[in-house]
Write a protein that holds these residues in place. Structure first.
Motif, mmCIF file in Angstrom:
data_model
loop_
_atom_site.group_PDB
_atom_site.id
_atom_site.type_symbol
_atom_site.label_atom_id
_atom_site.label_comp_id
_atom_site.label_asym_id
_atom_site.label_seq_id
_atom_site.Cartn_x
_atom_site.Cartn_y
_atom_site.Cartn_z
ATOM 1 N N THR A 28 58.038 8.794 100.542
ATOM 2 C CA THR A 28 56.894 9.335 99.797
ATOM 3 C C THR A 28 57.119 10.833 99.627
ATOM 4 O O THR A 28 56.649 11.630 100.438
ATOM 5 C CB THR A 28 55.577 9.094 100.572
ATOM 6 N N GLY A 30 55.906 13.219 97.807
ATOM 7 C CA GLY A 30 54.724 14.083 97.793
ATOM 8 C C GLY A 30 55.036 15.459 97.251
ATOM 9 O O GLY A 30 55.539 15.608 96.142
ATOM 10 N N ASN A 31 54.780 16.477 98.051
ATOM 11 C CA ASN A 31 55.031 17.855 97.632
ATOM 12 C C ASN A 31 56.413 18.364 98.038
ATOM 13 O O ASN A 31 56.694 19.553 97.932
ATOM 14 C CB ASN A 31 53.933 18.780 98.163
ATOM 15 N N ASP A 52 58.903 8.386 94.982
ATOM 16 C CA ASP A 52 57.476 8.606 94.760
ATOM 17 C C ASP A 52 57.118 8.016 93.398
ATOM 18 O O ASP A 52 57.920 8.103 92.462
ATOM 19 C CB ASP A 52 57.098 10.088 94.800
ATOM 20 N N ALA A 57 54.818 14.445 91.744
ATOM 21 C CA ALA A 57 55.504 14.557 93.033
ATOM 22 C C ALA A 57 57.001 14.781 92.841
ATOM 23 O O ALA A 57 57.600 15.626 93.523
ATOM 24 C CB ALA A 57 55.251 13.309 93.866
ATOM 25 N N LEU A 106 48.651 11.739 97.472
ATOM 26 C CA LEU A 106 49.289 13.037 97.287
ATOM 27 C C LEU A 106 48.221 14.123 97.292
ATOM 28 O O LEU A 106 47.335 14.115 96.429
ATOM 29 C CB LEU A 106 50.063 13.051 95.965
#
Length: 191
Positions: A28, A30-31, A52, A57, A106
């Motif tokens: 994942t 994400g950021n 992701d 993301a 997220l």
């Protein structure tokens, strides 16, 4: 505080098994914080595969990696982590040192787009075939959102039922904090 928080402990677990030349997975992105962390761990001769479903993301993670000049160490897929067996190279089977997942949504995006128990479990089952002996999958479970409790329960049920001869399973979290604090489930593959 002397006891490690959830995110520092996650990194301690990842660092314990992932070194120069290893293969790692960020389930994942994400950021991009974990993807960047893993890219540093695997060094110039290793590789990270990141997943992701959200375009945002992947874009943020790409920018973060480019800023650190580490993009060449990473392959990003705008796909769900449950697709990893179709996207990881065949020669990665039995060679992945670690994987990390931050379950939930997220931060700063659409809270309706969340990870789901069934796809998370499918991804973990697939990863167990790619993980090397002694490799670790770390699931950081954020469950204070709609659907979070269901995913948490499904993942815990799955993890509890993994055969002891095949995996060590650890649950780590603070039990006296309010507002459904996140916790970790770590799965170490045994030989």
């Amino acid at each position: 505080m002397n006891v490690q928080g959830i995110l520092p402990f996650t990194r301690t677990l990842l660092q314990s098994v992932c070194h120069e030349g290893e293969i790692a997975v960020d389930g994942t992105c994400g950021n991009g914080h974990d993807t960047l962390f893993l890219a540093n761990l695997v060094g110039e001769t290793g590789h990270v595969y990141g997943f992701d479903v959200q375009e945002q993301a992947i874009a943020v993670t790409t920018e973060r990696l480019e800023a650190a000049s580490l993009l060449k160490r990473v392959t990003l897929f705008q796909q769900g982590h449950h697709q990893l067996e179709h996207l990881l190279p065949a020669d990665a089977k039995g060679r992945v040192a670690c994987a990390v997942f931050n379950l939930g949504y997220l931060p700063g995006s659409d809270k309706a787009i969340v990870t789901k128990g069934e796809t998370t479990i499918l991804a973990v089952k697939q990863l167990l075939t790619y993980l090397k002996e002694g490799g670790i999958i770390v699931l950081v479970i954020y469950h204070g959102h709609e659907g979070g409790r269901e995913e948490k329960e499904a993942v815990l049920q799955f993890a509890r039922n993994l055969p002891q001869k095949e995996a060590h399973v650890l649950q780590y979290g603070f039990i006296n904090q309010s507002n459904t604090p996140p916790f970790i489930v770590a799965i170490e593959k045994r030989g």
